[in-house]
Design a protein around this motif. Structure first.
Motif, mmCIF file in Angstrom:
data_model
loop_
_atom_site.group_PDB
_atom_site.id
_atom_site.type_symbol
_atom_site.label_atom_id
_atom_site.label_comp_id
_atom_site.label_asym_id
_atom_site.label_seq_id
_atom_site.Cartn_x
_atom_site.Cartn_y
_atom_site.Cartn_z
ATOM 1 N N SER A 239 75.389 54.638 43.548
ATOM 2 C CA SER A 239 75.283 56.045 42.822
ATOM 3 C C SER A 239 76.366 57.087 43.701
ATOM 4 C CB SER A 239 74.063 56.736 42.874
ATOM 5 O OG SER A 239 73.312 56.821 44.149
ATOM 6 N N TYR A 240 76.347 57.035 44.955
ATOM 7 C CA TYR A 240 77.537 57.678 45.738
ATOM 8 C C TYR A 240 78.859 56.916 45.405
ATOM 9 C CZ TYR A 240 73.296 59.229 48.204
ATOM 10 O OH TYR A 240 71.910 59.731 48.601
ATOM 11 N N PHE A 241 79.052 55.722 45.374
ATOM 12 C CA PHE A 241 80.440 55.229 45.247
ATOM 13 C C PHE A 241 80.816 55.620 43.747
ATOM 14 C CE2 PHE A 241 82.764 51.869 43.116
ATOM 15 C CZ PHE A 241 83.934 51.802 43.805
ATOM 16 N N THR A 242 79.941 55.742 42.858
ATOM 17 C CA THR A 242 80.009 55.961 41.354
ATOM 18 C C THR A 242 80.570 57.440 41.207
ATOM 19 O OG1 THR A 242 78.830 54.257 40.568
ATOM 20 C CG2 THR A 242 79.500 56.351 38.754
ATOM 21 N N THR A 243 79.680 58.297 41.865
ATOM 22 C CA THR A 243 80.026 59.855 42.064
ATOM 23 C C THR A 243 81.628 59.834 42.669
ATOM 24 O OG1 THR A 243 77.657 60.239 41.981
ATOM 25 C CG2 THR A 243 79.174 62.066 42.588
#
Length: 310
Positions: free
Chosen positions: A190-194
């Motif tokens: 989720s952090y990578f996608t954001t």
């Protein structure tokens, strides 16, 4: 002129407002029932032997490389605050610019008199510039300090571990984790996608929709139509809002004091210091929200162009 009786100046709820509240009530009930069904289904799945074995094999995270840093540095906490501060104001001004039918004021550039826009759009773009600058600093520091290994997957084990972590969250039996050392795989994805997907999409679509995009570059405009950027920009904003809501909810539910210390005080502790810094951050965000008013924005915008308030 005499004052009107109280019975004449009070307003009764209209049938339309009553129906609106009823719709929201129905939506709320449906969401609660849906969430309960998801929890029950996830708990039932976890009772199955193959699923239990899957979770045992993939507990929700995988080991980071040996040279991965431990802990969250102070600069990351500051970046976290500035990002949240700017994102809240960007979402507010973005929604306002979409909903306003008649702009309350117009801003005209001093350098290019043909470049004119709503004062709300000007504020939105100005905040975007600071948000992008903050993001560039963040990415540079991320790779310079090795912190990138915490949010960029370094093993394909991230996929089964993310599925495992998601199932554990859904069953309300949180995955065992220590975010000071390593995020679980669902957090990592989720952090990578954001950072590396949603943020660049917000930038390139926002740039295409802005008044600074070259209007007469016909080939470029045909290759990248305005309608495409417009269709993508709003869903990306909705993603950011959903991410923030989910992020804050899980921070508070999975050990609020320790998580807030990680994020806002750069400390591996369970005391109230991080909560205090978080409270100050919320006050700063509220102050920024309150300062978005004509008497303040007009003066700032007038330093870069001409403001005509209607």
């Amino acid at each position: 002129m005499g004052s009107l009786p109280w019975s004449l100046v009070t307003t009764e709820p209209t049938p339309a407002s009553g129906r609106r509240w009823m719709r929201w009530l129905v939506v709320g009930i449906v969401l609660v029932l849906l969430a309960a069904a998801v929890v029950l289904f996830a708990r039932w799945l976890r009772g199955l032997e193959p699923v239990a074995e899957f979770i045992e094999r993939f507990p929700g995270s995988y080991p980071l490389p040996d040279d991965a840093p431990v802990g969250l540095p102070a600069w990351l906490g500051w970046q976290h605050f500035f990002n949240l501060f700017l994102l809240v104001l960007i979402v507010r001004t973005g929604l306002t610019s979409r909903l306003e039918k008649r702009p309350p004021a117009l801003w005209t550039s001093k350098r290019n008199r043909k470049r004119r826009m709503s004062i709300t759009v000007w504020l939105h773009l100005s905040l975007d510039v600071f948000w992008i600058a903050n993001g560039v600093i963040y990415v540079v520091l991320l790779f310079a300090t090795g912190q990138w290994m915490r949010i960029v997957p370094t093993s394909w084990d991230v996929i089964p571990n993310a599925l495992s972590a998601g199932l554990q969250y859904a069953s309300l039996d949180w995955p065992l984790e220590n975010s000071w050392v390593n995020y679980n795989s669902l957090q990592q994805l989720s952090y990578f996608t954001t950072v590396f997907v949603a943020a660049p999409l917000a930038i390139v679509t926002g740039a295409r929709m802005s008044a600074f995009w070259p209007r007469h570059a016909d080939r470029l405009n045909r290759a990248y139509p305005f309608a495409v950027a417009q269709a993508v920009h709003l869903p990306v904003m909705i993603y950011f809002v959903a991410f923030v809501v989910a992020h804050v909810t899980l921070v508070l539910l999975t050990g609020a004091l320790r998580n807030l210390n990680y994020m806002f005080a750069s400390r591996d502790a369970g005391d109230w210091i991080g909560f205090g810094v978080f409270a100050l951050a919320l006050l700063a965000i509220a102050a920024g929200w309150a300062l978005i008013r004509p008497t303040v924005i007009d003066r700032i915008a007038a330093a870069f162009g001409e403001v005509l308030r209607r």
